[in-house]
Design a protein around this motif. Structure first.
Motif, short mmCIF file in Angstrom:
data_model
loop_
_atom_site.label_atom_id
_atom_site.label_comp_id
_atom_site.label_asym_id
_atom_site.label_seq_id
_atom_site.Cartn_x
_atom_site.Cartn_y
_atom_site.Cartn_z
N VAL A 44 -0.38 80.48 36.81
CA VAL A 44 -0.46 79.69 35.58
C VAL A 44 -0.95 78.28 35.91
O VAL A 44 -0.47 77.65 36.86
CB VAL A 44 0.90 79.63 34.87
N LEU A 196 -0.82 80.91 28.09
CA LEU A 196 0.17 80.67 29.14
C LEU A 196 -0.05 79.27 29.69
O LEU A 196 -1.18 78.91 30.04
CB LEU A 196 0.05 81.70 30.26
N SER A 197 1.00 78.49 29.76
CA SER A 197 0.88 77.14 30.30
C SER A 197 2.22 76.71 30.87
O SER A 197 3.25 77.35 30.62
CB SER A 197 0.43 76.15 29.20
N TRP A 198 2.19 75.64 31.64
CA TRP A 198 3.44 75.14 32.22
C TRP A 198 3.36 73.62 32.34
O TRP A 198 2.30 73.02 32.34
CB TRP A 198 3.71 75.78 33.59
N LEU A 221 7.83 76.92 31.39
CA LEU A 221 6.75 77.87 31.17
C LEU A 221 6.77 78.34 29.73
O LEU A 221 7.83 78.66 29.19
CB LEU A 221 6.92 79.10 32.07
N ASN A 223 4.95 81.19 27.14
CA ASN A 223 4.12 82.38 27.02
C ASN A 223 3.90 82.71 25.55
O ASN A 223 4.83 83.14 24.86
CB ASN A 223 4.76 83.57 27.74
N LEU A 234 5.08 85.04 40.46
CA LEU A 234 4.65 83.85 39.73
C LEU A 234 4.16 82.77 40.69
O LEU A 234 4.82 82.45 41.67
CB LEU A 234 5.80 83.31 38.88
N LEU A 236 2.11 78.74 40.36
CA LEU A 236 1.70 77.65 39.47
C LEU A 236 0.72 76.76 40.21
O LEU A 236 0.92 76.45 41.39
CB LEU A 236 2.92 76.83 39.02
N LEU A 286 8.13 87.07 32.12
CA LEU A 286 7.62 86.11 31.14
C LEU A 286 7.49 86.85 29.81
O LEU A 286 6.50 87.55 29.57
CB LEU A 286 6.27 85.55 31.58
N THR A 291 9.92 80.40 25.93
CA THR A 291 9.83 79.29 26.87
C THR A 291 10.91 79.48 27.92
O THR A 291 12.07 79.69 27.58
CB THR A 291 10.01 77.94 26.15
#
Length: 474
Positions: A44, A196-198, A221, A223, A234, A236, A286, A291
């Motif tokens: 991600v 998808l972001s973090w 995170l 989704n 996972l 990042l 996820l 979140t």
């Protein structure tokens, strides 16, 4: 002789046509679900982007195969999809289609325009049901149905459909036409996806004297990709990767669920070209529209400094201003070094929320600030707010224009301190063009080509005044 050649050509043409038909007509659709996944890995990035890699174990028939891979991301970028054989004989890919037009009652009705449906009515008195065929004429601004003897608008009851059209899926699906040698194989699918972001979130707790803090970092995170990734490996990536922006697309609904993970070992960190990669040892799920928070780092008893900053602006020196003075409040900063001990590692960008304990030992929120990506050995400055017990008054005492593009300006800055202990206020002045301090009651420090700084000590429950004259050319 000519008839023999003609028969030979006709036989060759028939064989070629048969081969083309065989290639153009695959066997029945083979559907693969998430249950076929042997492994999945998700990397991600910060900016609504993820790299998804998964392996599925399948048994493929020989020849042309229409393979539908269900439960891929609804935010997949189909032009980035790559399917290849991880074990077994290689595959020949012919075409692929990404079906993200998902099944809903309205979408199903839209697909039946020009087709027949069954209208079911229930008699409210007897409860008996009647069934009648009708053709769907339109669904754009309401439903229009053609019965055998009439046309009606609206839906006068329930509708029954013969089936679900092949191009309408209940799950996001990547449909691939391929040529297979047959047998058991492991296929590897990789693609880029949005949704998808973090970000990093930090909690800092100051001790009673405000000289040390405990820092805990979390990965938050989100989704909203339209699918769930179960037991995913996972990783990042911290940093901003350059991307060619696609045409704007509708964004899915904001996440509804929030899950707080239990503390876990910090991820492994390594350099990845000019970015930083964080890898988690334990697989995680996820879930879609969720979140999730995972532990990133923990550091105890980090030495900190508190700073009171009164910052000026360059326009103060280019004209006359109110001689009655300007009332100001210094900003409060907490400063620490990202080095040594349990720190000394890259800190991803995020929000740091700071707490301090009161006389009863209860933690109270005292401010928050956002930090950029912070490398090892850099200084972290957190602005908490404005000082309550410290105030300032800035007054222009003289102004003299020397030339059209130069002037000499004098200021007096009076600082008051209502605290029971002495404090030091950092007075930071930004000056335009070429400048020099020609008179001052306290020596300044030139921090940069555009900045002069005075560290003024203000006694407990007292005041102090800084006076200076600056000559500037712009």
């Amino acid at each position: 002789m000519r008839s023999s050649i003609a028969r030979l050509l006709l036989a060759s043409l028939s064989a070629a046509c048969a081969a083309n038909v065989a290639h153009a007509t695959p066997s029945a659709e083979l559907i693969s679900t998430a249950a076929d996944r042997g492994a999945i890995a998700v990397t991600v990035y910060n900016d609504d982007l993820a790299l998804v890699k998964e392996r599925r174990k399948l048994t493929l028939p020989a020849g042309p195969v229409r393979l539908s891979l269900r439960e891929v991301s609804a935010r997949m970028r189909p032009e980035t999809a790559l399917l290849q054989a991880a074990s077994g004989r290689p595959l020949t890919l012919i075409e692929q289609n990404f079906d993200f037009d998902l099944l809903t009652p309205q979408k199903l009705l839209d697909k039946y325009v020009g087709r027949e449906v069954t209208v079911i009515r229930t008699n409210p008195a007897s409860g008996a049901e009647t069934r009648e065929k009708a053709s769907v004429l339109a669904t754009t601004q309401g439903t229009v149905l053609r019965f055998a003897d009439r046309i009606e608008t609206g839906v006068p009851g329930r509708l029954a459909f013969d089936g679900v059209p092949g191009n309408l899926r209940d799950r996001p699906t990547l449909s691939v036409l391929l040529e297979s040698a047959g047998g058991a194989q492991t296929l590897e699918l990789s693609y880029l996806s949005g949704g998808l972001s973090w970000q990093a979130d930090y909690v800092a707790e100051l001790d009673g004297g405000g000289r040390q803090l405990d820092l805990n970092g979390w990965v938050t995170l989100t989704n909203s990709s339209g699918t769930t990734f179960e037991n995913a490996a996972l990783q990042l990536v911290a940093g901003q990767v350059n991307r060619v922006r696609p045409v704007a697309r509708a964004y899915l609904a904001k996440p509804e669920a929030v899950a707080m993970a239990a503390p876990a070992p910090a991820p492994r960190e390594e350099a990845l070209l000019d970015y930083h990669l964080y890898s988690f040892d334990r697989p995680t799920t996820l879930a879609d529209n969720q979140t999730k928070q995972l532990a990133l780092l923990s550091a105890a008893r980090v030495p900190v400094e508190r700073e009171y900053l009164l910052a000026g602006a360059d326009y103060y020196y280019m004209g006359r201003y109110d001689v009655l003075g300007e009332k100001l409040k210094p900003a409060v900063f907490v400063i620490f070094q990202n080095r040594g001990g349990q720190l000394g590692k890259p800190l991803p960008a995020g929000v740091v929320r700071v707490y301090a304990r009161d006389s009863q030992g209860a933690a109270q929120f005292v401010g928050e600030d956002r930090i950029a990506h912070t490398a090892k050995n850099e200084t972290v400055r957190l602005r908490l707010g404005e000082a309550f017990d410290i105030s300032a008054e800035r007054r222009q005492t003289s102004y003299k224009r020397i030339t059209e593009r130069s002037a000499e300006t004098a200021y007096a800055i009076r600082l008051r301190n209502a605290k029971p202990e002495a404090v030091t206020v950092k007075v930071q002045e930004t000056l335009p063009g070429d400048w020099e301090i020609v008179q001052q009651t306290q020596k300044h420090v030139k921090e940069s080509s555009r900045g002069a700084v005075w560290n003024v000590t203000v006694p407990a429950e007292g005041s102090a005044t800084l006076e200076y004259t600056a000559r500037v050319k712009w």
